[in-house]
Structure formats: structure tokens, C-alpha cells
Motif scaffolding. Structure first.
Motif, PDB file in Angstrom:
ATOM      1  N   SER A   1      51.266  -7.187 -57.245  1.00 29.65           N
ATOM      2  CA  SER A   1      51.332  -6.595 -58.584  1.00 29.65           C
ATOM      3  C   SER A   1      52.756  -6.295 -59.022  1.00 29.65           C
ATOM      4  N   VAL A   2      53.669  -6.118 -58.059  1.00 28.93           N
ATOM      5  CA  VAL A   2      55.066  -5.848 -58.425  1.00 28.93           C
ATOM      6  C   VAL A   2      55.893  -7.130 -58.475  1.00 28.93           C
ATOM      7  N   GLY A   3      55.272  -8.272 -58.079  1.00 26.90           N
ATOM      8  CA  GLY A   3      55.971  -9.542 -58.221  1.00 26.90           C
ATOM      9  C   GLY A   3      56.133 -10.372 -56.961  1.00 26.90           C
ATOM     10  N   PHE A   4      55.799  -9.850 -55.806  1.00 28.12           N
ATOM     11  CA  PHE A   4      55.934 -10.634 -54.575  1.00 28.12           C
ATOM     12  C   PHE A   4      54.930 -11.781 -54.567  1.00 28.12           C
ATOM     13  N   GLN A   5      55.364 -12.914 -54.010  1.00 32.80           N
ATOM     14  CA  GLN A   5      54.508 -14.078 -53.871  1.00 32.80           C
ATOM     15  C   GLN A   5      54.376 -14.452 -52.396  1.00 32.80           C
ATOM     16  N   ASN A   6      53.363 -15.257 -52.101  1.00 33.63           N
ATOM     17  CA  ASN A   6      53.127 -15.708 -50.719  1.00 33.63           C
ATOM     18  C   ASN A   6      53.035 -14.526 -49.754  1.00 33.63           C
ATOM     19  N   VAL A   7      52.314 -13.510 -50.176  1.00 37.88           N
ATOM     20  CA  VAL A   7      52.178 -12.307 -49.355  1.00 37.88           C
ATOM     21  C   VAL A   7      51.216 -12.591 -48.202  1.00 37.88           C
ATOM     22  N   GLN A   8      51.663 -12.295 -46.995  1.00 43.46           N
ATOM     23  CA  GLN A   8      50.836 -12.455 -45.810  1.00 43.46           C
ATOM     24  C   GLN A   8      50.707 -11.111 -45.108  1.00 43.46           C
ATOM     25  N   ILE A   9      49.476 -10.722 -44.846  1.00 43.11           N
ATOM     26  CA  ILE A   9      49.213  -9.479 -44.125  1.00 43.11           C
ATOM     27  C   ILE A   9      48.786  -9.844 -42.713  1.00 43.11           C
ATOM     28  N   ILE A  10      49.571  -9.442 -41.735  1.00 46.69           N
ATOM     29  CA  ILE A  10      49.237  -9.703 -40.333  1.00 46.69           C
ATOM     30  C   ILE A  10      48.553  -8.457 -39.799  1.00 46.69           C
ATOM     31  N   ASP A  11      47.238  -8.513 -39.730  1.00 46.00           N
ATOM     32  CA  ASP A  11      46.440  -7.376 -39.278  1.00 46.00           C
ATOM     33  C   ASP A  11      46.275  -7.474 -37.771  1.00 46.00           C
ATOM     34  N   ALA A  12      46.946  -6.606 -37.051  1.00 47.83           N
ATOM     35  CA  ALA A  12      46.901  -6.672 -35.590  1.00 47.83           C
ATOM     36  C   ALA A  12      46.816  -5.278 -35.015  1.00 47.83           C
ATOM     37  N   GLU A  13      46.060  -5.158 -33.933  1.00 46.53           N
ATOM     38  CA  GLU A  13      46.037  -3.900 -33.204  1.00 46.53           C
ATOM     39  C   GLU A  13      47.402  -3.684 -32.564  1.00 46.53           C
TER      40      GLU A  13
END
Length: 406
Positions: free
Chosen positions: A367-379
Motif C-alpha cells: 500500500s505504500v508502494g513496495f513491489q515484489n513483496v515476499q513474506i518468509i514465514d518461518a519459525e
């Protein structure tokens, strides 16, 4: 409690006390209960009167309850006068106190608790000015949380010069994916590592890049960033030369990191600098340091600081503005899957209350403008790991026990 005999070590360092507080101590000291017992056979009050007085004390007058508990000799003796005994303890570490009711049948039933909760809600609505900021007013909640964060990390910075547990820090950094060359470069700063993961593995900092470190703390990730971008060996005054800027909310941590940068022979402030600032007001912090607030950095890293940022979307927006077109960020932070699932009856620590919602992070960044956002969900790789004891000999006058830790 186990004690350290003075004949062995001179003086005890820590007392951990555990004391049961029986209702009888309240019966002997609390005036309404003393008065209720007067005139009755054997000076004992009726059970229903006792129940009513205790319920009122527990639920409606907790400050008064605290006062009588702390003044009871059963508590003051072993827990308050901790320095008078054989071991001569310097200070208490933790006190566990139980108010114990010998009669298992005398429990507060749900009806009593429900009525009391309704009365408390009415009291809060009638006295809005006195309501708890952590539960009723978002702006006050954020301000209080930030003040608590600043205070804690100021204390960390004030004791950062004391040597800590290097073996334990080395184990943690290794578990988080820092390499042997990273550990060798960090060298004597290793026991001042702070963080929840390793942003460098994602940031992939290149030679010649300009790096922003949000929540730089005591400087370790910034020093590694300086090595990776070449700022640690570049002495040119070229405006395009690489540099690192660490921003931290605690002045004592900034001071320590700056001093260590000088000790490490880095070029301060041209190639690396540390400034005090709040990521929610990042442009102000950069302006005070005579740095451009927009389009300045190629990459932003952060290791744990976003855990304690109340207004995360504002922080991401400020980072976006500080990055050049095509810039990137690598943020390591702790999240919760759904804050609504946190038990509301439990008083969660400030940090947990401010953890971001995992399901909202990506949309927040986009929403603020970042592209190709990847969330690495890890314990966390630290979950369940066994930390080693420090095998190094530490000067007792300058050791890790005196360091303030979070």
C-alpha cells in the motif's frame, strides 16, 4: 532458597524468595476485619462477613491489599530484609507471593466476578481520565509503549561496554545463519548482538551501496553492512561512495555504536554513522544529521526493531521514501498470526502487544508502494535450542551479570 556462604564467596549476589501469605495475616492487621471479630466468641468473625470483606479487599481495593501484604511480617522478614542474613544478599531478584486460602470451598464464583466486572466497567466510563492507556486509548498506548521501549534500550546501551557471554552470542548468531566470516569480523562486539533473525541473507548487500539500518542498536548488523558494501575500506570523499547509517531510538546505544565504529577504525561519519531517531519520524532524524530524507539509500535492513514499532505502516512508508527508486528492504521481525487470538485476560508484555499481524504485512508494504513483496514465514531457529555456558573467564568486576539485558 539456596545461599552462597560468605566463607566461600564473601557475599551473596541474588535472593529468589517464595512466600505464602495466609489470610490470617490479613485478619490480624486489616482494621475492618479486626472490628468484625470484636465481640464475637473467641474474637472470630462470621464466615459470611469474612468472605464479604475479603472479596471487597481483593476485587475493589487491590492497592490496600498490597499495602497490608507488604507490611506483614511474614513477607517483610524473609523477602524485604534480604541483606541481614548470613549470606548478605546484595538485592532480591524475584519474589513470588501467594495469597493462600486454607478452605478450598471459599472460591470467588462466576457471579461475583461478573458483577464486579460490570461495576468496573461503570467506574471506567464515569472516570475516563483515569482509564488505563494500554487498553482504552490508542495514542496513549503507543506513547507509553514507546517510552517503555526507549527506557529499556537506554539501559542496555549504558551497560554495553561490559563484557557479556560470547559463547552464547556466537551460538545464537550461528543458529540464525551468520557465517564464520561474519563472526570473525564482528570479533569483540559479538556479545552485543541484538536481533531475531538475519536480514543480510535476504538483503544481499552489494559493493558500493548505501545502507540504512533501522534499529541499529549496538551496531553489529551495521558493521557487517559496512563490510558488505565496502564502506569499511573506502576512504574516498566521492558523493557516490558507499556508506551506512544506523538509526536507533536509544541515545546510549547510538553513543556506544559510534564509539565502537571509531575503535574499529571505520571512517566516521563519512562512511558510517549512527544517529538517534524514530522510524515513525525518520525524515526528521535524517534531516537533523544533514542527510536527505528521500531517495538516499539502496537498501534498508532491520533486525527486530519493527517488533516494537507501534505504527508499522507509517514506518514502512518512511522507509519507502528514504530508498532510491529500485531500492529494497529486508526486515526481520516477529509477528503473530492473529492478535485477536491473544487471551485478553492475560496482561501481555508490551512487545507482544505490538507484534505485527502476519496476514497484514504484505498488503501494508504494497500500500505504500513496495513491489515484489515476499513474506518468509518461518519459525524461529532458536526455538528449543540449548544455549551453552560461557567458557571464557570473565573479570568479576566487569562481567555479564551486571549487563542489562532484554
Amino acid at each position: 532458597s539456596s545461599v552462597r556462604r560468605s566463607s566461600i564467596s564473601g557475599v551473596g549476589s541474588t535472593l529468589i524468595g517464595c512466600q505464602m501469605m495466609y489470610e490470617v495475616y490479613l485478619e490480624e492487621t486489616y482494621p475492618p476485619m479486626i472490628k468484625a471479630a470484636e465481640g464475637n466468641e473467641d474474637n472470630e468473625m462470621e464466615e459470611n462477613v469474612k468472605r464479604s470483606l475479603l472479596n471487597d479487599l481483593y476485587l475493589r481495593n487491590p492497592d490496600t491489599l498490597d499495602k497490608y501484604i507488604l507490611n506483614a511480617e511474614a513477607v517483610r522478614g524473609p523477602l524485604m530484609r534480604y541483606s541481614d542474613g548470613l549470606a548478605g544478599f546484595l538485592r532480591p531478584c524475584a519474589d513470588f507471593l501467594f495469597v493462600y486460602d486454607e478452605d478450598d470451598e471459599n472460591e470467588l464464583d462466576e457471579a461475583v466476578l461478573s458483577v464486579e466486572a460490570d461495576l468496573q466497567d461503570v467506574a471506567l466510563s464515569e472516570h475516563a481520565a483515569q482509564k488505563c492507556p494500554f487498553h482504552h486509548d490508542q495514542s496513549n498506548k503507543n506513547d507509553d509503549a514507546k517510552a517503555e521501549t526507549i527506557d529499556a534500550y537506554e539501559r542496555v546501551g549504558q551497560t554495553a561496554g561490559l563484557r557479556g557471554n560470547a559463547a552464547r552470542a556466537r551460538a545464537i548468531m550461528t543458529y540464525l545463519g551468520y557465517t564464520e566470516s561474519d563472526l570473525e569480523y564482528v570479533a569483540d562486539d559479538i556479545f552485543n548482538f541484538q536481533g531475531v533473525a538475519n536480514p543480510h541473507t535476504v538483503a544481499n548487500i552489494q559493493r558500493g551501496e548505501r545502507v540504512l539500518d533501522i534499529g541499529s542498536g549496538l551496531g553489529i548488523d551495521s558493521f557487517l553492512a559496512a563490510r558488505n558494501c565496502g564502506a569499511d575500506v573506502c576512504e574516498e570523499e566521492d558523493s557516490n561512495a558507499p556508506f551506512v547509517v544506523g538509526v536507533d531510538i536509544a541515545q546510549s546505544e547510538v553513543n556506544h555504536a559510534m564509539a565502537r565504529a571509531l575503535d574499529r577504525g571505520l571512517v566516521v561519519p563519512d562512511r558510517i554513522r549512527f544517529i538517534r531517531g524514530d522510524v515513525e519520524k525518520l525524515s526528521d532524524a535524517l534531516a537533523k544529521a544533514n542527510l536527505a530524507a528521500d531517495n538516499l539509500f539502496d537498501v534498508c535492513i532491520s533486525n527486530g526493531a519493527f517488533c516494537l514499532v507501534p505504527e508499522k505502516q507509517k514506518a514502512f512508508d518512511n522507509v519507502f521514501k528514504a530508498l532510491r527508486p529500485g531500492g529494497r528492504m529486508a526486515i526481520s521481525t516477529t509477528t503473530v498470526t492473529d492478535p485477536k487470538h491473544l487471551d485478553p485476560s492475560f496482561e501481555w508484555p508490551v512487545c507482544v502487544k505490538m507484534f505485527g499481524n502476519l496476514d497484514e504485512i504484505q498488503s501494508m508494504c504494497e500500500s505504500v508502494g513496495f513491489q515484489n513483496v515476499q513474506i518468509i514465514d518461518a519459525e524461529s531457529p532458536l526455538e528449543g535450542m540449548e544455549l551453552p555456558d560461557d567458557e571464557e573467564v570473565v573479570d568479576s568486576a566487569n562481567n555479564s551479570e551486571q549487563r542489562f539485558k532484554i
